[in-house]
Design a protein around this motif. Structure first.
Motif, mmCIF file in Angstrom:
data_model
loop_
_atom_site.group_PDB
_atom_site.id
_atom_site.type_symbol
_atom_site.label_atom_id
_atom_site.label_comp_id
_atom_site.label_asym_id
_atom_site.label_seq_id
_atom_site.Cartn_x
_atom_site.Cartn_y
_atom_site.Cartn_z
ATOM 1 N N GLY A 9 -1.496 3.657 10.489
ATOM 2 C CA GLY A 9 -0.994 5.001 10.708
ATOM 3 C C GLY A 9 -0.727 5.766 9.431
ATOM 4 N N TYR A 10 -0.579 5.052 8.299
ATOM 5 C CA TYR A 10 -0.409 5.706 6.995
ATOM 6 C C TYR A 10 -0.814 4.734 5.893
ATOM 7 C CZ TYR A 10 3.820 2.988 6.041
ATOM 8 O OH TYR A 10 4.698 1.970 5.799
ATOM 9 N N ILE A 11 -1.039 5.290 4.712
ATOM 10 C CA ILE A 11 -1.288 4.483 3.521
ATOM 11 C C ILE A 11 -0.542 5.162 2.379
ATOM 12 C CG2 ILE A 11 -3.425 5.719 2.934
ATOM 13 C CD1 ILE A 11 -4.529 3.034 1.882
ATOM 14 N N LYS A 12 0.004 4.368 1.480
ATOM 15 C CA LYS A 12 0.724 4.937 0.345
ATOM 16 C C LYS A 12 -0.276 5.450 -0.693
ATOM 17 C CE LYS A 12 4.866 2.219 1.020
ATOM 18 N NZ LYS A 12 5.780 1.218 0.461
ATOM 19 N N LEU A 13 0.143 6.456 -1.435
ATOM 20 C CA LEU A 13 -0.728 7.124 -2.392
ATOM 21 C C LEU A 13 -1.349 6.144 -3.387
ATOM 22 C CD1 LEU A 13 -1.968 9.657 -3.564
ATOM 23 C CD2 LEU A 13 0.202 10.129 -4.718
ATOM 24 N N GLY A 14 -0.545 5.281 -3.964
ATOM 25 C CA GLY A 14 -1.071 4.309 -4.929
ATOM 26 C C GLY A 14 -2.115 3.397 -4.308
ATOM 27 N N GLN A 15 -1.867 2.971 -3.079
ATOM 28 C CA GLN A 15 -2.806 2.097 -2.375
ATOM 29 C C GLN A 15 -4.109 2.837 -2.072
ATOM 30 O OE1 GLN A 15 -0.276 1.181 0.952
ATOM 31 N NE2 GLN A 15 0.377 -0.774 0.074
ATOM 32 N N ARG A 48 4.406 7.621 -6.036
ATOM 33 C CA ARG A 48 3.427 6.573 -5.741
ATOM 34 C C ARG A 48 3.527 6.108 -4.296
ATOM 35 N NH1 ARG A 48 3.572 0.675 -8.498
ATOM 36 N NH2 ARG A 48 5.718 0.979 -7.952
ATOM 37 N N GLY A 49 4.737 6.122 -3.731
ATOM 38 C CA GLY A 49 4.960 5.663 -2.367
ATOM 39 C C GLY A 49 4.766 6.739 -1.312
ATOM 40 N N LYS A 50 4.289 7.916 -1.690
ATOM 41 C CA LYS A 50 4.054 9.001 -0.735
ATOM 42 C C LYS A 50 3.159 8.491 0.383
ATOM 43 C CE LYS A 50 2.716 13.402 0.456
ATOM 44 N NZ LYS A 50 3.416 13.890 1.592
ATOM 45 N N LYS A 51 3.597 8.679 1.619
ATOM 46 C CA LYS A 51 2.829 8.212 2.769
ATOM 47 C C LYS A 51 1.770 9.248 3.132
ATOM 48 C CE LYS A 51 6.481 5.351 4.695
ATOM 49 N NZ LYS A 51 7.372 5.100 5.834
ATOM 50 N N LEU A 52 0.522 8.821 3.112
ATOM 51 C CA LEU A 52 -0.589 9.678 3.478
ATOM 52 C C LEU A 52 -0.999 9.382 4.914
ATOM 53 C CD1 LEU A 52 -2.733 9.169 0.261
ATOM 54 C CD2 LEU A 52 -1.103 10.998 0.732
ATOM 55 N N VAL A 53 -1.328 10.415 5.645
ATOM 56 C CA VAL A 53 -1.735 10.262 7.046
ATOM 57 C C VAL A 53 -3.110 10.891 7.238
ATOM 58 C CG1 VAL A 53 0.638 10.187 7.915
ATOM 59 C CG2 VAL A 53 -0.520 12.384 7.695
ATOM 60 N N GLU A 54 -3.654 10.737 8.432
ATOM 61 C CA GLU A 54 -4.976 11.263 8.734
ATOM 62 C C GLU A 54 -5.062 12.749 8.391
ATOM 63 O OE1 GLU A 54 -8.198 11.416 12.372
ATOM 64 O OE2 GLU A 54 -6.147 10.831 12.818
#
Length: 69
Positions: A9-15, A48-54
């Motif tokens: 449902g999300y991925i962190k910016l760094g990842q 870095r931990g910002k949660k990115l979504v679709e």
């Protein structure tokens, strides 16, 4: 444009930077994010931990990454 697919449902910016092969390591991701070199949806983001979504768009070093489900 590179595409990163979500698993949870999300991925962190760094990842996301690592998944798109824009950086070699988590340490590299942390450095470029903290230096203000990464844009999320057209704005510089230093979390870095910002949660990115679709639908989110990440830009770094002339490359663009789209986050998809």
């Amino acid at each position: 444009m590179e595409v990163v697919h979500l698993k949870d449902g999300y991925i962190k910016l760094g990842q996301a930077l690592k998944a798109a092969n824009l950086v070699e390591s988590g340490a590299d991701a942390k450095a470029v994010i903290q230096e203000g070199l990464v844009m999320v949806n057209g704005e510089v983001d230093t979390r870095r931990g910002k949660k990115l979504v679709e639908g989110d768009i990440v830009e770094y070093n002339g490359e663009t990454v789209k986050i998809e489900a």
